[in-house]
Design an enzyme around this catalytic site. Structure first.
Site, PDB file in Angstrom:
ATOM      1  N   SER A 241     -25.401  26.576 -20.122  1.00  0.00           N
ATOM      2  CA  SER A 241     -26.152  26.064 -21.278  1.00  0.00           C
ATOM      3  C   SER A 241     -26.637  24.633 -21.046  1.00  0.00           C
ATOM      4  O   SER A 241     -27.786  24.303 -21.366  1.00  0.00           O
ATOM      5  CB  SER A 241     -25.320  26.155 -22.563  1.00  0.00           C
ATOM      6  OG  SER A 241     -24.046  25.578 -22.396  1.00  0.00           O
ATOM      7  N   HIS A 271     -20.464  33.320 -20.279  1.00  0.00           N
ATOM      8  CA  HIS A 271     -20.461  31.943 -20.806  1.00  0.00           C
ATOM      9  C   HIS A 271     -20.021  31.996 -22.274  1.00  0.00           C
ATOM     10  O   HIS A 271     -18.936  32.500 -22.571  1.00  0.00           O
ATOM     11  CB  HIS A 271     -21.855  31.347 -20.577  1.00  0.00           C
ATOM     12  CG  HIS A 271     -21.979  29.872 -20.809  1.00  0.00           C
ATOM     13  ND1 HIS A 271     -20.913  29.027 -20.847  1.00  0.00           N
ATOM     14  CD2 HIS A 271     -23.075  29.089 -21.043  1.00  0.00           C
ATOM     15  CE1 HIS A 271     -21.327  27.787 -21.075  1.00  0.00           C
ATOM     16  NE2 HIS A 271     -22.642  27.802 -21.210  1.00  0.00           N
ATOM     17  N   HIS A 318     -12.472  30.361 -14.696  1.00  0.00           N
ATOM     18  CA  HIS A 318     -13.484  29.306 -14.866  1.00  0.00           C
ATOM     19  C   HIS A 318     -14.076  28.960 -13.508  1.00  0.00           C
ATOM     20  O   HIS A 318     -13.395  29.042 -12.484  1.00  0.00           O
ATOM     21  CB  HIS A 318     -12.872  28.045 -15.493  1.00  0.00           C
ATOM     22  CG  HIS A 318     -13.895  27.166 -16.120  1.00  0.00           C
ATOM     23  ND1 HIS A 318     -14.549  26.189 -15.415  1.00  0.00           N
ATOM     24  CD2 HIS A 318     -14.407  27.143 -17.377  1.00  0.00           C
ATOM     25  CE1 HIS A 318     -15.414  25.597 -16.216  1.00  0.00           C
ATOM     26  NE2 HIS A 318     -15.346  26.155 -17.411  1.00  0.00           N
ATOM     27  N   ARG A 327      -9.027  22.462 -23.939  1.00  0.00           N
ATOM     28  CA  ARG A 327      -9.653  22.898 -25.190  1.00  0.00           C
ATOM     29  C   ARG A 327      -8.908  24.114 -25.761  1.00  0.00           C
ATOM     30  O   ARG A 327      -8.825  24.304 -26.964  1.00  0.00           O
ATOM     31  CB  ARG A 327     -11.141  23.238 -24.960  1.00  0.00           C
ATOM     32  CG  ARG A 327     -11.943  22.060 -24.428  1.00  0.00           C
ATOM     33  CD  ARG A 327     -13.346  22.472 -24.015  1.00  0.00           C
ATOM     34  NE  ARG A 327     -13.343  23.462 -22.952  1.00  0.00           N
ATOM     35  CZ  ARG A 327     -14.423  24.086 -22.508  1.00  0.00           C
ATOM     36  NH1 ARG A 327     -15.617  23.824 -23.039  1.00  0.00           N
ATOM     37  NH2 ARG A 327     -14.340  24.968 -21.521  1.00  0.00           N
ATOM     38  N   ASP A 373     -12.625  29.856 -24.677  1.00  0.00           N
ATOM     39  CA  ASP A 373     -12.952  31.019 -25.503  1.00  0.00           C
ATOM     40  C   ASP A 373     -11.755  31.927 -25.777  1.00  0.00           C
ATOM     41  O   ASP A 373     -11.842  32.827 -26.615  1.00  0.00           O
ATOM     42  CB  ASP A 373     -14.072  31.827 -24.828  1.00  0.00           C
ATOM     43  CG  ASP A 373     -15.335  31.001 -24.692  1.00  0.00           C
ATOM     44  OD1 ASP A 373     -15.707  30.339 -25.674  1.00  0.00           O
ATOM     45  OD2 ASP A 373     -15.932  30.988 -23.598  1.00  0.00           O
TER      46      ASP A 373
END
Ligand code: HAX
Length: 441
Positions: A241, A271, A318, A327, A373
């Site tokens: 992105s 993604h 990743h 995160r 995610d």
């Protein structure tokens, strides 16, 4: 807007001079080499981009202008009575490079609220899509419709001096960020709540108002939105992105076109769409196993089945990270504080115990640990945001903070058209045979 713009201009002038000197003195230094495998395999590990807003360390995770996520928690201003950082503060930090004061953030929130009006034709464009359209499709159509308001496009058409490109890019980015929550909430309420829309509240902060327009006024959900909008904002420049926004912006496409392009990349399952895929995968597992709290052994079997079926375990792995994503950890801590008994969260934590050793045992997977995610959906479901196809839109609203502040820097630093060299397999074979080549010696 004037105060922040003036401050940015000052910072950008200093950075322009520094970079000019840096390139004059060190421009010919070599920062890496490229192997044939890298050219074929997604350019992993090639350093070829400059992104000022954040830097990703494979072991430690993301740092925004040098600050890790725990440091952001400590230093960024919070809402009154809250403990999660305000995303406006992170935007300020990424743009200016300094931790803002509470006053700076309050000012920023007020400016954003004043600019949040969305023109009617944007909603009409979204309404023209069938209800079956994916929320990301509706969202990106909304952004494209808003492109009619681009100050950069108008200034370029009027022949603006290239030194001033950053100025209208700044204005466009600001307007976009101010308006995105309303567009996203409109998509949500149209698709899932019979088009019963909620008027924005100009007295709320950016993330709080977004939660309000979605229709969830629980103060804890508002805190979650502040955290969510902060931690998803940026992940240096090479992810799809951010890179796409930068690439499309490099053609001097305006911020609306560039951001929309980036969000089309975010909508891919490898993604940003992974956040919906994770929750879908957990629901399918629960249904398959006939329980809403599967035991670790059952999860392990399901993971093996997923791999045997030739599918990825969503939320794990990743391209850069080699440890648990901080995160993910931030979200796990939020879950343990606000919903320690929630079955879906407990399943996410059990999956976290089970998946890494299995992925490690496969051998080829470079990072067996969870990414951002893997957790977000379970927190959202807890507060009633159960429509998982919408989750990538939340990610997209947050990601605007990072990719648009980067785009403003791109313009201020006069970053040129991005155009790497490509080769064909035929030319590679000729080169390997010593029969000539199409790239340097
Ligand atoms: N499950 C199963 N297999 C996996 C895997 C996973 N979670 N992660 C990697 N692999 C596989 C790859 O598909 C690849 O297989 P092939 O050689 O057969 O093609 C192999 O392991 C090597 O991949 P890698 O080098 O470890 O990882 P990549 O850099 O190629 O890809 C991905 C990184 C994130 C795309 C990958 O780990 C993946 O597909 N993960 C699941 C989807 C996901 O969670 N995406 C979100 C990532 C974070 C993000 O951007 N959020 O927005």
């Amino acid at each position: 807007m004037g105060v922040l713009k003036d401050k940015f201009k000052e910072k950008a002038q200093i950075a322009q001079e520094e970079i000019k000197e840096l390139l004059k003195e060190h421009g010919t230094k070599v920062i890496g080499e490229v192997t044939l495998a890298q050219a074929y395999q997604g350019m992993r590990g090639i350093t070829g981009l400059v992104t000022e807003t954040s830097l990703l360390d494979s072991q430690e995770g993301i740092r925004f202008r040098g600050y890790s996520i725990p440091e952001l928690y400590e230093k960024l201003p919070k809402a009154k009575g809250g403990s999660e950082p305000l995303p406006e503060g992170l935007f300020y930090l990424m743009l200016i490079g300094e931790i803002p004061t509470e006053e700076d953030v309050t000012h920023l929130t007020e400016v954003i609220q004043r600019r949040s009006h969305v023109p009617l034709h944007v909603f009409k464009a979204i309404d023209s899509l069938p209800l079956t359209a994916h929320p990301m499709t509706m969202f990106v159509v909304g952004i494209m419709a808003l492109q009619t308001d681009s100050n950069f496009a108008k200034a370029y058409a009027a022949g603006v001096n290239k030194k001033d490109y950053w100025d209208t890019t700044f204005d466009d980015a600001y307007l976009l960020i101010a308006r995105l929550p309303h567009i996203a909430a409109y998509v949500y309420r149209r698709k899932y709540k019979d088009s019963v829309h909620i008027t924005p509240n100009g007295l709320m902060d950016w993330a709080e108002n977004f939660a309000h327009m979605l229709g969830i006024d629980d103060p804890d959900f508002k805190e979650l939105m502040r955290m969510y909008m902060t931690i998803h904002a940026d992940h240096e420049g090479g992810n799809v992105s951010a890179h796409t926004t930068h690439l499309v912006g490099s053609a001097l496409s305006d911020p609306y076109l560039a951001y929309a392009a980036g969000m089309n990349g975010l909508a891919g399952p490898l993604h940003g769409l992974a956040n919906q895929e994770v929750i879908k995968w957990i629901y399918e597992m629960q249904e398959n196993l006939g329980t809403d709290l599967p035991a670790r052994e059952q999860i392990a079997q399901y993971v093996h089945d997923t791999l045997t079926a030739g599918k990825v375990v969503p939320g794990y792995g990743h391209a850069v990270l080699r440890k648990t994503d901080p995160r993910f950890t931030a979200q796990m801590e939020f879950g343990k504080k606000h919903m320690p008994e929630d079955k879906l969260c407990r399943t996410v934590w059990n999956v976290y115990e089970v998946v890494p050793p299995i992925l490690q045992s496969v051998g080829k997977i470079k990072n067996p640990w969870p990414n951002v995610d893997a957790h977000s959906g379970a927190l959202l479901v807890h507060y009633g945001l159960v429509e998982y196809e919408f989750y990538t839109v939340l990610f997209a609203v947050s990601r605007a903070l990072g990719v648009l502040s980067s785009l403003i820097w791109d313009r201020a630093l006069a970053m040129p058209l991005e155009r790497p060299k490509s080769v064909t397999t035929e030319s590679v074979k000729q080169w390997l045979d010593g029969k000539g080549h199409v790239w340097g010696d």
